[in-house]
Design an enzyme around this catalytic site. Structure first.
Site, PDB file in Angstrom:
ATOM      1  N   ASP A 250     -13.074   4.769   2.098  1.00  0.00           N
ATOM      2  CA  ASP A 250     -11.624   4.782   2.300  1.00  0.00           C
ATOM      3  C   ASP A 250     -11.106   6.218   2.303  1.00  0.00           C
ATOM      4  O   ASP A 250     -10.870   6.813   1.251  1.00  0.00           O
ATOM      5  CB  ASP A 250     -10.958   3.961   1.192  1.00  0.00           C
ATOM      6  CG  ASP A 250      -9.450   3.844   1.363  1.00  0.00           C
ATOM      7  OD1 ASP A 250      -8.913   4.414   2.328  1.00  0.00           O
ATOM      8  OD2 ASP A 250      -8.807   3.184   0.530  1.00  0.00           O
TER       9      ASP A 250
ATOM     10  N   LYS B 117       2.683  11.571  -3.620  1.00  0.00           N
ATOM     11  CA  LYS B 117       1.543  10.927  -4.279  1.00  0.00           C
ATOM     12  C   LYS B 117       0.549  11.965  -4.792  1.00  0.00           C
ATOM     13  O   LYS B 117      -0.213  11.701  -5.714  1.00  0.00           O
ATOM     14  CB  LYS B 117       0.870   9.975  -3.281  1.00  0.00           C
ATOM     15  CG  LYS B 117      -0.214   9.077  -3.869  1.00  0.00           C
ATOM     16  CD  LYS B 117      -0.637   8.050  -2.832  1.00  0.00           C
ATOM     17  CE  LYS B 117      -1.836   7.245  -3.276  1.00  0.00           C
ATOM     18  NZ  LYS B 117      -2.217   6.226  -2.269  1.00  0.00           N
TER      19      LYS B 117
ATOM     20  N   GLU C 196      -7.307   0.642  -4.160  1.00  0.00           N
ATOM     21  CA  GLU C 196      -7.196   0.554  -2.704  1.00  0.00           C
ATOM     22  C   GLU C 196      -8.477   0.054  -2.032  1.00  0.00           C
ATOM     23  O   GLU C 196      -8.416  -0.846  -1.177  1.00  0.00           O
ATOM     24  CB  GLU C 196      -6.771   1.912  -2.141  1.00  0.00           C
ATOM     25  CG  GLU C 196      -5.332   2.263  -2.493  1.00  0.00           C
ATOM     26  CD  GLU C 196      -4.955   3.699  -2.237  1.00  0.00           C
ATOM     27  OE1 GLU C 196      -3.806   4.071  -2.530  1.00  0.00           O
ATOM     28  OE2 GLU C 196      -5.826   4.459  -1.752  1.00  0.00           O
TER      29      GLU C 196
ATOM     30  N   ASP D 250       0.873  -1.176   0.000  1.00  0.00           N
ATOM     31  CA  ASP D 250       0.000   0.000   0.000  1.00  0.00           C
ATOM     32  C   ASP D 250       0.907   1.221   0.000  1.00  0.00           C
ATOM     33  O   ASP D 250       1.512   1.552   1.025  1.00  0.00           O
ATOM     34  CB  ASP D 250      -0.902  -0.030   1.232  1.00  0.00           C
ATOM     35  CG  ASP D 250      -1.674   1.281   1.436  1.00  0.00           C
ATOM     36  OD1 ASP D 250      -1.763   2.076   0.471  1.00  0.00           O
ATOM     37  OD2 ASP D 250      -2.189   1.493   2.550  1.00  0.00           O
TER      38      ASP D 250
END
Length: 512
Positions: A201, A74, A178, A12
């Site tokens: 999430d 990211k 994810e 992850d």
């Protein structure tokens, strides 16, 4: 170390923290780093005279070396420099981001000189550290991995992430979304019969919602939605802004914004206070010698924090509603609402979501920080041919396209061929015609996105068919086929009906 290609890990790669897992001895193991932590900060600190620090060591010195300690890469990966989100983030980062041919580059002093790093280089260093963490635990070289990405990442963001993994020495078996990985973590060994599950999430930098139907080990993604620029970092920024103004109110002659080291320490303290406010009604921010030898202490209540972030919290409900609409399900038909991501610990976030689902009890059965890596490790074992667990042999995963795909017609108009949330593999056909009189060359520009105008969408690729017979606009016809296989590889082919001339392009979508 001896190479063992049969071992496959799941990673992850998070905005703020990363995590790695593996199936070992019949169990999913989340692997702790050398400091004993099961998650690792996605941070890199550069130095003029030695190798960069990665993870906890980078975070520990962020306040001492703010201009050269990089985080949130990211949020930059796969984006353009002039992206409004990039421009907004740059206002709060202590490090410098510049443009290189329209792409963001991170400026840092490294081993005797100034260097400019693409975001994927930072992500590659973090991935390499996760690889090393797994190798130290397993005692063997590891190359095969499943990498997770936000469900709403664009093709460019996914390709850049895969490039980062390859640079880190990893062979990417698959990239999965994810929330899909989190659903596997939730459903593995737990779900009996049929359940409609919504994965909520909310991580450090991104937010995803996926709706799945789980039946006897089959995980069918029905829809996905989200915001690739919403998460805990935004809540931190709101809190930093408030604290900075509070300091200015107490010390009108002092301007914290002129001191990057002070701002970095303030951000670290804000993150700590945010975490405390998830279980306490009040938190204290205490920083010795914050600015010009001032020892500063200020209290902040949970109510104040919730007020500062109320609009951001509320924004998470829009993708929830969209995902439900696309899945053609009413919220009453959702059996479980599963919380994933560290930011779901915030009580106000839980309250808003529970109210939306009419008081339904939220599912907190998975570790919000580790669930994505846990699910990725399971998928990695499946792809690696692990037959040691019967449940792995029965697990099947079906995903969807997160964005609509289409062709540009006229000038700047988007003609959708494959709608978002279409289950893959899939093949779709559509007929197009010439747009102008006596047109002998036809260009096929392939886009992803939901806007009616292609300039607002992402160009994936283009090809042409030449030698079209001159004729009035609309006379010459073309059969266009969009074919997406189970690996997320898109082939777009077009054939001129009258001449049978054809051409095509293959695009790796990296959605899975």
């Amino acid at each position: 170390m001896q190479s063992n290609k049969k071992i496959c890990i799941g990673i992850d790669l998070g905005t703020t923290y990363s995590c790695v897992g593996v199936i070992q001895h019949g169990n999913v193991e989340i692997i702790a780093n050398e400091e004993g932590s099961r998650t690792t900060p996605s941070m890199v600190a550069f130095h003029a005279d030695h190798d960069p620090l990665i993870g906890n060591s980078a975070k520990n010195e962020a306040a001492l070396n703010p201009e050269n300690t990089v985080f949130d890469s990211k949020r930059l990966i796969g984006r353009c420099f002039d992206d409004p989100n990039v421009q907004e983030d740059m206002k709060s980062w202590p490090f410098t981001v510049v443009s290189d041919a329209g792409r963001p580059r991170i400026k840092a002093t490294h081993q005797g000189g100034v260097r400019y790093f693409p975001p994927e280089a930072i992500s590659s260093m973090v991935l390499a550290r996760m690889k090393e963490t797994a190798e130290a635990y397993l005692g063997t070289t590891v190359t095969n991995a499943v990498i997770t990405v936000p469900a709403y990442f664009s093709n460019a963001q996914r390709v850049a992430t895969k490039d980062a993994a390859v640079s880190a020495g990893l062979n990417v078996l698959q990239m999965i979304n994810e929330p899909t990985a989190a659903a596997i973590a939730y459903g593995y060994e737990k779900v009996e019969g049929k359940k409609n599950v919504l994965i909520y999430d909310l991580g450090g930098g991104t937010f995803d919602v996926s709706v799945l139907t789980i039946v006897n080990g089959n995980f069918d993604v029905r829809s996905t939605s989200g915001n690739t620029h919403l998460g805990g970092e935004d809540f931190d920024s709101r809190l930093v802004g408030y604290l900075r103004e509070e300091f200015r109110r107490q010390f009108p002659a002092k301007d914290l914004s002129t001191n990057k080291r002070a701002l970095s320490r303030l951000r670290t303290a804000a993150e700590k206070a945010k975490r405390e406010l998830s279980f306490a009604s009040q938190a204290s921010v205490i920083i010795d010698s914050l600015f010009e030898s001032i020892d500063w202490k200020v209290d902040i209540t949970r109510a104040r924090f919730e007020a500062l972030c109320s609009d951001l919290f509320s924004k998470t409900l829009e993708p929830v509603q969209k995902a439900l609409r696309d899945a053609k399900l009413d919220k009453s038909q959702i059996d479980e609402v599963v919380l994933v991501g560290g930011s779901t610990r915030i009580p106000k976030v839980q309250k808003l979501l529970q109210d939306f689902f009419n008081g339904k009890r939220l599912n907190k059965s998975v570790n919000p920080d580790e669930a994505v890596a846990y699910g990725a490790a399971i998928q990695a074992a499946i792809l690696g041919g692990d037959n040691s667990l019967p449940l792995l042999q029965d697990l099947r995963l079906t995903d969807v396209t997160p964005f609509s795909l289409g062709i540009e017609v006229k000038t700047d108009d988007m003609a959708i061929v494959v709608d978002r949330n279409t289950t893959i593999p899939v093949q779709k056909n559509q007929t197009f015609v010439t747009q102008f009189d006596n047109q002998t060359v036809v260009a096929f520009n392939v886009y992803e996105g939901e806007h009616a105008k292609t300039t607002e969408n992402n160009l994936l690729g283009h090809f042409m068919i030449q030698g079209v017979p001159p004729a009035p606009a609309g006379y010459e016809m073309f059969d266009v086929t969009f074919d997406i296989d189970k690996n997320g590889i898109l082939n777009v082919a077009a054939v001129n009906k009258s001449t049978k001339k054809q051409n095509n392009i293959t695009i790796v979508l990296n959605w899975k």
